[in-house]
Write a protein that holds these residues in place. Structure first.
Motif, mmCIF file in Angstrom:
data_model
loop_
_atom_site.group_PDB
_atom_site.id
_atom_site.type_symbol
_atom_site.label_atom_id
_atom_site.label_comp_id
_atom_site.label_asym_id
_atom_site.label_seq_id
_atom_site.Cartn_x
_atom_site.Cartn_y
_atom_site.Cartn_z
ATOM 1 N N UNK A 625 39.928 18.998 -12.707
ATOM 2 C CA UNK A 625 39.926 19.871 -11.531
ATOM 3 C C UNK A 625 40.398 19.105 -10.298
ATOM 4 N N UNK A 626 39.937 17.870 -10.177
ATOM 5 C CA UNK A 626 40.324 17.032 -9.032
ATOM 6 C C UNK A 626 41.839 16.851 -8.976
ATOM 7 N N UNK A 627 42.432 16.527 -10.108
ATOM 8 C CA UNK A 627 43.890 16.308 -10.123
ATOM 9 C C UNK A 627 44.643 17.596 -9.839
ATOM 10 N N UNK A 628 44.146 18.689 -10.324
ATOM 11 C CA UNK A 628 44.806 19.980 -10.119
ATOM 12 C C UNK A 628 44.784 20.391 -8.651
ATOM 13 N N UNK A 629 43.662 20.127 -7.978
ATOM 14 C CA UNK A 629 43.485 20.618 -6.607
ATOM 15 C C UNK A 629 43.883 19.599 -5.541
ATOM 16 N N UNK A 630 44.148 18.358 -5.937
ATOM 17 C CA UNK A 630 44.436 17.296 -4.969
ATOM 18 C C UNK A 630 45.845 16.766 -5.216
ATOM 19 N N UNK A 631 46.852 17.295 -4.540
ATOM 20 C CA UNK A 631 48.242 16.941 -4.865
ATOM 21 C C UNK A 631 48.575 15.462 -4.649
ATOM 22 N N UNK A 632 47.813 14.778 -3.818
ATOM 23 C CA UNK A 632 48.126 13.376 -3.541
ATOM 24 C C UNK A 632 47.245 12.415 -4.344
ATOM 25 N N UNK A 633 46.525 12.937 -5.344
ATOM 26 C CA UNK A 633 45.579 12.096 -6.095
ATOM 27 C C UNK A 633 46.277 10.908 -6.739
ATOM 28 N N UNK A 634 47.471 11.124 -7.278
ATOM 29 C CA UNK A 634 48.182 10.038 -7.952
ATOM 30 C C UNK A 634 48.481 8.883 -7.010
ATOM 31 N N UNK A 635 48.727 9.201 -5.734
ATOM 32 C CA UNK A 635 49.064 8.160 -4.770
ATOM 33 C C UNK A 635 47.897 7.205 -4.524
ATOM 34 N N UNK A 636 46.675 7.627 -4.821
ATOM 35 C CA UNK A 636 45.502 6.799 -4.572
ATOM 36 C C UNK A 636 45.279 5.769 -5.680
ATOM 37 N N UNK A 637 45.968 5.944 -6.809
ATOM 38 C CA UNK A 637 45.710 5.089 -7.962
ATOM 39 C C UNK A 637 46.180 3.660 -7.737
ATOM 40 N N UNK A 638 47.155 3.456 -6.852
ATOM 41 C CA UNK A 638 47.626 2.100 -6.573
ATOM 42 C C UNK A 638 46.482 1.217 -6.084
ATOM 43 N N UNK A 639 45.617 1.786 -5.241
ATOM 44 C CA UNK A 639 44.498 1.021 -4.693
ATOM 45 C C UNK A 639 43.222 1.144 -5.513
ATOM 46 N N UNK A 640 43.032 2.277 -6.193
ATOM 47 C CA UNK A 640 41.715 2.552 -6.767
ATOM 48 C C UNK A 640 41.726 2.822 -8.276
#
Length: 1428
Positions: A625-640
């Motif tokens: 659900x988080x990935x579906x509703x948060x379009x910039x979620x992938x961008x956070x993976x570099x740090x987290x």
């Protein structure tokens, strides 16, 4: 920008003379452009029935059609601000150090047109300079048409954007172009340093040029105008009777007179045309030129060039070049891209709108939101309106009707009044307003009338958004820039609209670097329009159905810190808000019975188990659900890494903490996430938000579906997330996180700088709340006993007991550790009577300093006005300040004058410990309090509240009886005080009293939630500036170009002189060669630039205002006048100062480099001395070596030293120093301002190692050294010591300007004063404990911040920790109170004592340490027991 920026009334409604041919609709209104449908002249046509609406792709197609000439291939111009993602999803824009390091790399050659074939025609060369490029397309079309179709004239043209003239090559090209030009045209040249360059270049060629036409610009550029015998050489200097008459009438009649004068000017060309005088004809030509220019269409500009050439270019003498008179458009009206014409009647526009066949049925619903749009006329008449079409169509696609209005000048208050009201009911027609001009509502870059704007907007009473077109940068340059907007645009188009109450500075359009035409930034337009509609819907939606998300903070992320906010009792305030909302019709569910019960409900238990299940979990969000509703979620993976991560997670889901009460959700904002990671804290740039942080805001917007979010108190983390400083793109995290939710933010009234960051970076409507009224610290324990001994000495000093009493005073002073502040002899030393007086005077002076120190007691509760006693404390402080600009003089000065003394002399002697003047100052202080208490008592009821201020104060000044303040002073030595001055002062204090007790904190919130306009007001210190009150206003800062003021410069000189005198007295008479100091945003707003002026005065530079009063010029103060060496500086600007005052950083950098290049003796110019040494050492130019203005990287804040100390996440002091160097070594370079903040650590270290002293300012009573962590976070004292080759610790000083008697103390003196008056003072800590849960946290915070000073400066005496341990740990009753009220904060308090000892900052007995260790274990067990 509008071409009439500073023309004022003269050009706002300039119309036509004889023979002019306006294009009109059947209704009589004028047509918008040379084509019917508002389309740029590209051959495209759009019929109403064919309009695609309802989808953004339709808008995309529409705008490409409208602005077809501007379209470029998708691989070179993406009309969105998204930074392309790389494989890891990284969205961070890197600093773009482009070519010459300037903001724009565009070249004038794209505006150069040379006739292909002159066909024997005379060629006229035209050179123009404009602020922005909207005229480029129309002017180019005009020239091409002349060259193609006319047989009698050919034109060569080249145009410069004024910003391009910063580049040396461009400027040299400009001068070469002028050298063989016939005509020069300038418009809107309002940037002082560039206006100077234009003036110099044109002035050199003016006599040779055939014509010079300068439309509204700086006066010195306007004076270049030359048309035959017509000039403006005397502009601004006229003393003629007519000029004086006009000024007088304007003052008397306001805009009505201007309207009358404009009607006269409309007829002027007709009158002048028939006069034989050449001068009159030349004047007529100038007025016609202005009309042509304001007309802006290719046809008008073509005729303009032909007219001027025919009249003034020698080759055409004796010929008659035919041209048409100006085609004139409406000065003000309503425009729509699909309308057949412009409308000057709102009824006609609404009739057309209602008859449209292309719109969705929902737009015909009477409950559909209506958005008013404010446009620049110049974009419409030049055909550069594609970006406006995009906004109009997107709003309609989102279900909103639109009323787009424009004005010929920059006073939009009139059109707002004419077109934004329902013509039948007289009520507002619109539900929100979006200005696309970027300007203040009334006025342009030259001058503004904010009171007039606020009056118009308060009457309209709807949210007011001010969006931004890119002006000085191309789209690509803005996308790549970490700064975001050009600093000049921030000053003109962000800071000034904020004074009107403008919200949400969203960049909605860019410009093409080749054509100069504007284009919509589709993602930004979508964001702007969605948010505008959301604000409008707040007016429509019933209160019972509105959903509100209240967000509280937990910082540092300790279990006892939920509900953190400066000066605010958060949960009591939330409870007050909920009660008020329930009364007003909002659905708040089953409201708990008390604020204590509310804490239980939200946190599930008082201990706020932040990372445990005991903190109430409102929602579990699956990773899918988080990935579906948060379009910039992938961008956070570099740090987290991959979600869900470890923060706000149970390992499977992301957790949202909080509790719902009906339609109100109270949630806990996650923290940055890297506070406990020393390695992350060392990174020079801040990390992205973590997945839990993103999930929280996704929940608010897309699952809870909040209509608004209320961030509760100063301050959270959202607005400090990475991204551009100002002018967010969709790649900036604050923009992504807040999404489409209207953001209301309670912010402390005394913190306008960080409130402004929240306003600009998270689109917040910031509602001010009051800080606790400042009271005198008073005396306690040994200090009180010492005061009694001194009183005895005053009575008995001439008796035989005088010596014994002095001996007791010395002994007691040492017991109170005052020997660290006052040199004391031995108790048995033989002292003369004079020496005894001196000792007692110095001790008494220190006691008075402690006793009169102002401190806020307790925490504020939203909606609770102060009591009469609190009001008295505030008024006493307000009354102490001279305000000569208002003919108001401080009460201490008036009282001193009544006995023939000068208050400044009394202050100086008291500081020296002269006993008689110490006593006199105490008498003056007590008399002031007595007089003001008598005044306030007149309005105080039996319950201690101030009531009926207006009536009762008014009666005081009209009464025949003696005034209460006069009565109060009758029995004192000040009975003859000047009554006239006192009456003036107390009339002012009467106004202040009304403001102090007036309360709109709940009212301001209700206004925002109802989609109404919240009155703007300045933030700052209410003692210095009572206009900060009443609270509940939409906080703004100030015009950044207005500081430092003349008064601030005078105050700064006092401090600089005292600082240098103090350092010399402690350093063998030698001046410090370098001072390392800090500039804060809020301090400079409150003091109107005092610390900024201090830096300039240290290096020996005088700031100067330009012709418009903006401070952007400097000149060196001659050494003979300065009378001392120029002191070198290392300036650490806070991240907030950088965001708000980057123009002033430019000024400072120019000042330091100018001084470094002066040919002066090195012993008299330490800036040059060190720059030469560092240039040789680092192999740099002297100018680069003189870099001294540093801050964080763009989008980052603080050195992270505070985070490390607050979370105990550091190994040793070297690690803290590495954090400081890594985070604060980014320099601003005035030679390459477009490069943003560039890392220059070598120069930073080289400059710091020369520092002999460190220095900071305290400017208001609410915040001192241990109240917040910012001060030690920016302190480089031990760092400088580690860098210096001799290992010498620099002196450290603090300037205290919280009272009229400015002091410069050592850092250790100030830390001791802070400890005595706050952490160790029963008046302070008992006041805090009245606030319960939050109060314990405040006590713990002071101890942690005290340890911070030990870590960065080593200036905390051992006795401070000993006394704190005695007060809070050894006292078992106190220990029990702290534990039961907030066990987690108490645990942190105990841990901080142990940490201070473990790190070597506190030496104490093993008994104390054993007690602390056992106590820590007991508290842990207690908490764990609760957990089970």
């Amino acid at each position: 920008m509008q071409a009439t920026a500073a023309a004022g009334a003269f050009a706002q409604r300039l119309a036509v003379g004889k023979g002019f041919k306006p294009l009109t609709c059947a209704s009589g209104s004028q047509r918008p452009t040379t084509t019917c449908r508002g389309v740029a002249p590209t051959g495209s046509s759009l019929e109403s029935t064919a309009t695609p609406t309802g989808t953004f792709e339709g808008l995309r197609r529409l705008n490409v059609a409208v602005d077809g000439a501007n379209a470029r291939s998708s691989d070179t111009l993406s009309l969105t601000s998204q930074v392309p993602k790389n494989g890891t999803g990284n969205r961070r824009a890197t600093t773009m150090i482009m070519g010459n390091g300037l903001f724009t790399q565009t070249r004038p050659d794209v505006r150069r047109i040379i006739p292909d074939n002159t066909r024997g025609r005379p060629v006229v060369k035209v050179v123009y300079v404009v602020l922005e490029a909207q005229y480029q397309s129309a002017l180019s079309a005009a020239v091409r048409n002349i060259d193609k179709n006319r047989s009698d004239i050919a034109v060569e043209v080249v145009g410069y954007l004024v910003e391009e003239l910063r580049d040396k090559d461009n400027y040299e090209m400009f001068k070469r172009d002028l050298s063989d030009a016939n005509i020069f045209i300038g418009s809107l040249i309002f940037i002082e340093e560039l206006a100077t360059k234009v003036k110099a270049a044109v002035e050199a060629e003016r006599d040779r040029l055939d014509a010079v036409l300068v439309f509204p610009s700086m006066p010195e550029v306007m004076r270049l105008n030359k048309l035959g015998t017509f000039s403006m050489a005397q502009l601004g200097q006229s003393k003629s009777a007519i000029a004086q008459f006009m000024r007088k009438r304007r003052k008397e009649a306001g805009s009505g007179f201007e309207e009358g004068m404009l009607k006269l000017i409309r007829t002027l060309p007709k009158v002048l045309k028939y006069l034989p005088s050449g001068k009159a004809q030349d004047a007529r030509n100038f007025i016609m030129s202005l009309q042509f220019w304001l007309g802006g269409s290719p046809e008008n500009l073509e005729n303009f060039l032909v007219m001027i050439s025919g009249a003034y270019v020698p080759e055409f003498q004796g010929q008659r070049l035919l041209f048409e008179d100006p085609v004139v458009f409406l000065d003000t009206g309503i425009w729509h891209p699909l309308a057949p014409c412009m409308y000057d009647d709102v009824k006609e526009y609404l009739n057309w709108y209602g008859a449209r066949r292309d719109i969705n049925p929902e737009l015909k619903n009477p409950n559909a939101p209506v958005v008013g749009i404010i446009l620049q006329r110049s974009h419409l008449v030049t055909g550069d309106d594609g970006h406006y079409s995009a906004v109009v169509m997107e709003l309609e696609a989102r279900g909103a009707r639109v009323v787009p209005i424009f004005a010929g000048g920059l006073d939009f208050s009139g059109p707002v009044g004419r077109f934004f009201y329902n013509p039948l009911t007289g009520k507002p027609l619109v539900d929100s307003v979006v200005s696309l001009t970027g300007f203040a509502l009334v006025g342009g870059p030259a001058s503004q009338d904010h009171p007039k704007a606020v009056e118009a907007l308060m009457q309209l009473d709807v949210p007011y958004l001010v969006a931004l077109p890119l002006v000085f940068q191309t789209t690509e340059e803005w996308v790549e820039s970490t700064l975001g907007l050009h600093p000049v645009q921030v000053a003109l188009q962000v800071a000034l609209p904020e004074l009107d109450g403008g919200l949400e500075p969203i960049v909605f359009s860019g410009r093409d670097s080749n054509t100069g035409r504007s284009h919509a930034l589709y993602d930004r337009v979508e964001q702007l329009c969605t948010r505008a509609v959301k604000w409008a819907q707040l007016r429509k939606k019933p209160k019972a159905e509105k959903k509100l998300a209240i967000t509280v903070f937990s910082f540092p992320p300790d279990k006892g810190n939920v509900g953190t906010a400066a000066y605010l009792n958060v949960f009591s305030s939330i409870y007050s808000v909920l009660v008020d909302l329930k009364r007003d019709g909002y659905n708040v569910g089953d409201l708990p019975e008390s604020s204590e019960a509310l804490i239980e409900e939200v946190l599930h238990d008082k201990e706020a188990k932040y990372s445990s299940p005991d903190l109430n979990i409102a929602y579990r969000m699956s990773v899918r659900e988080y990935k579906k509703l948060t379009p910039y979620a992938e961008a956070l993976e570099e740090n987290w890494g991959k979600p869900p991560g470890k923060l706000n997670s149970d390992g499977q889901n992301l957790l949202v903490y909080g509790k719902e009460f009906g339609n109100v959700f109270i949630g806990v904002q996650p923290t940055f996430g890297y506070e406990g990671d020393p390695m992350r804290l060392l990174f020079s740039q801040s990390a992205s938000p973590h997945h839990g942080f993103a999930a929280y805001y996704t929940f608010l917007e897309k699952i809870f579906k909040a209509d608004a979010v209320l961030h509760f108190g100063t301050h959270g983390s959202l607005e400090f997330m990475p991204g551009k400083q100002v002018g967010m793109s969709d790649a900036c995290y604050p923009d992504s996180l807040i999404g489409n939710i209207p953001n209301v933010y309670y912010y402390a009234a005394n913190n306008p700088s960080e409130a402004t960051v929240a306003k600009r970076r998270s689109y917040a409507n910031t509602i001010s709340y009051l800080t606790p009224p400042a009271e005198n610290a008073g005396l306690y324990k040994g200090l009180k006993q010492l005061s009694e001994l001194i009183a005895s000495y005053q009575t008995l000093k001439d008796s035989g007991r005088g010596k014994a009493i002095v001996s007791s005073i010395i002994s007691t002073a040492k017991q109170c550790n005052l020997d660290k502040d006052v040199p004391l002899p031995g108790e048995e030393d033989e002292l003369s009577a004079e020496e005894r007086d001196t000792v007692v005077g110095k001790v008494y002076g220190k006691l008075m300093e402690i006793e009169s120190r102002l401190l806020p007691c307790g925490l504020h509760v939203i909606g609770e006005p102060p009591t009469s006693q609190e009001a008295i404390a505030t008024l006493v402080n307000i009354a102490a300040i001279d305000r000569p600009e208002d003919d108001i003089y401080g009460l201490p000065g008036i009282l001193a004058q009544s006995i023939g003394r000068d208050i400044e002399e009394v202050y100086r002697n008291s500081d020296k410990g002269v006993l008689a003047d110490v006593m006199l100052l105490n008498d003056i202080t007590m008399a002031s309090r007595t007089a003001i208490t008598a005044f306030v008592d007149e309005t105080t009821n039996a319950s201690g509240r101030v009531v009926g201020v207006t009536e009762k104060i008014g009666a005081l000044f009209g009464a025949a009886k003696r005034a209460p303040w006069v009565e109060a002073l009758a029995s004192t030595q000040f009975r003859n005080a000047d009554r006239t001055k006192m009456r003036t002062l107390f009339e002012f204090l009467g106004f202040c009293l009304k403001q102090v007790v007036m309360d709109n904190e709940l009212g301001g919130l209700r206004q925002a939630l109802e989609g109404r306009y919240v009155e703007p007001g300045p933030g700052g210190d209410p003692i210095r500036n009572p206009k900060v009150l009443p609270t509940g206003k939409n906080i703004h800062a100030l015009d950044p170009q207005a500081i430092p003021t003349a008064a601030a410069i005078l105050s700064a000189k006092v401090v600089v002189d005292r600082l240098l005198d103090r350092q010399r007295s402690e350093n063998g008479g030698k001046y410090p060669e370098t001072i390392a100091l800090v500039l804060w945003g809020t301090d400079n707003i409150k003091t109107y630039g005092e610390s900024l002026a201090q830096v300039l005065l240290m290096v020996g530079v005088r700031p100067l205002p330009d012709a418009l009063g903006r401070v952007n010029k400097i000149e060196p103060i001659p050494l003979e006048e300065l009378g001392r060496p120029r002191i070198d500086v290392v300036v650490n600007c806070s991240g907030v100062f950088r965001d708000l005052f980057i123009n002033q950083m430019n000024l400072l950098d120019r000042a330091v480099k100018m001084v470094a290049e002066l040919d002066e003796p090195l012993e008299m110019n330490f800036v040059r001395k060190h720059a030469l040494e560092q240039a040789a050492e680092l192999n740099l130019s002297v100018r680069d070596a003189a870099t001294r203005i540093f801050s964080n990287a763009s989008g980052s804040y603080s050195s992270n030293v505070n985070l490390a100390i607050e979370n105990s996440s550091w190994n040793d002091e070297k690690q803290l120093q590495d954090m400081y160097l890594s985070r604060k070594s980014f320099a601003f370079d005035s030679d390459t301002p477009g490069a943003g903040m560039a890392e220059k650590r070598q120069i930073f270290e080289a400059a710091l190692k020369t520092a002999d002293a460190t220095f900071q300012n305290l400017d208001s009573s609410e915040i001192s050294l241990t109240d917040v962590s910012h001060y030690f976070d920016s302190d480089p004292t031990k760092l400088v010591q580690s860098l210096r080759t001799d290992g010498k610790k620099p002196a450290s000083y603090i300037a205290d300007t919280t009272t009229a008697n400015a002091q410069v103390r050592t850092l250790s003196e100030t830390v001791r004063l802070d400890a005595r008056t706050k952490m160790l003072n029963p008046k302070w800590y008992e006041g805090m404990l009245k606030s319960g849960y939050e109060g314990v946290r405040e006590i713990e915070k002071r101890l942690t911040n005290t340890m911070g000073w030990s870590a960065t400066s080593g200036t905390v005496d051992n006795w401070v920790y000993e006394e704190a341990n005695s007060t809070f740990i050894e006292d078992e009753e106190m220990q029990k109170r702290l534990l039961e009220t907030n066990p987690n904060s108490f645990r942190k308090l105990v841990a901080t004592f142990l940490e201070a000892n473990g790190r070597g900052y506190w030496e104490t007995s093993e008994e104390n340490l054993d007690r602390l260790r056992q106590l820590y274990a007991d508290v842990e067990d207690r908490i764990e027991g609760i957990d089970k």
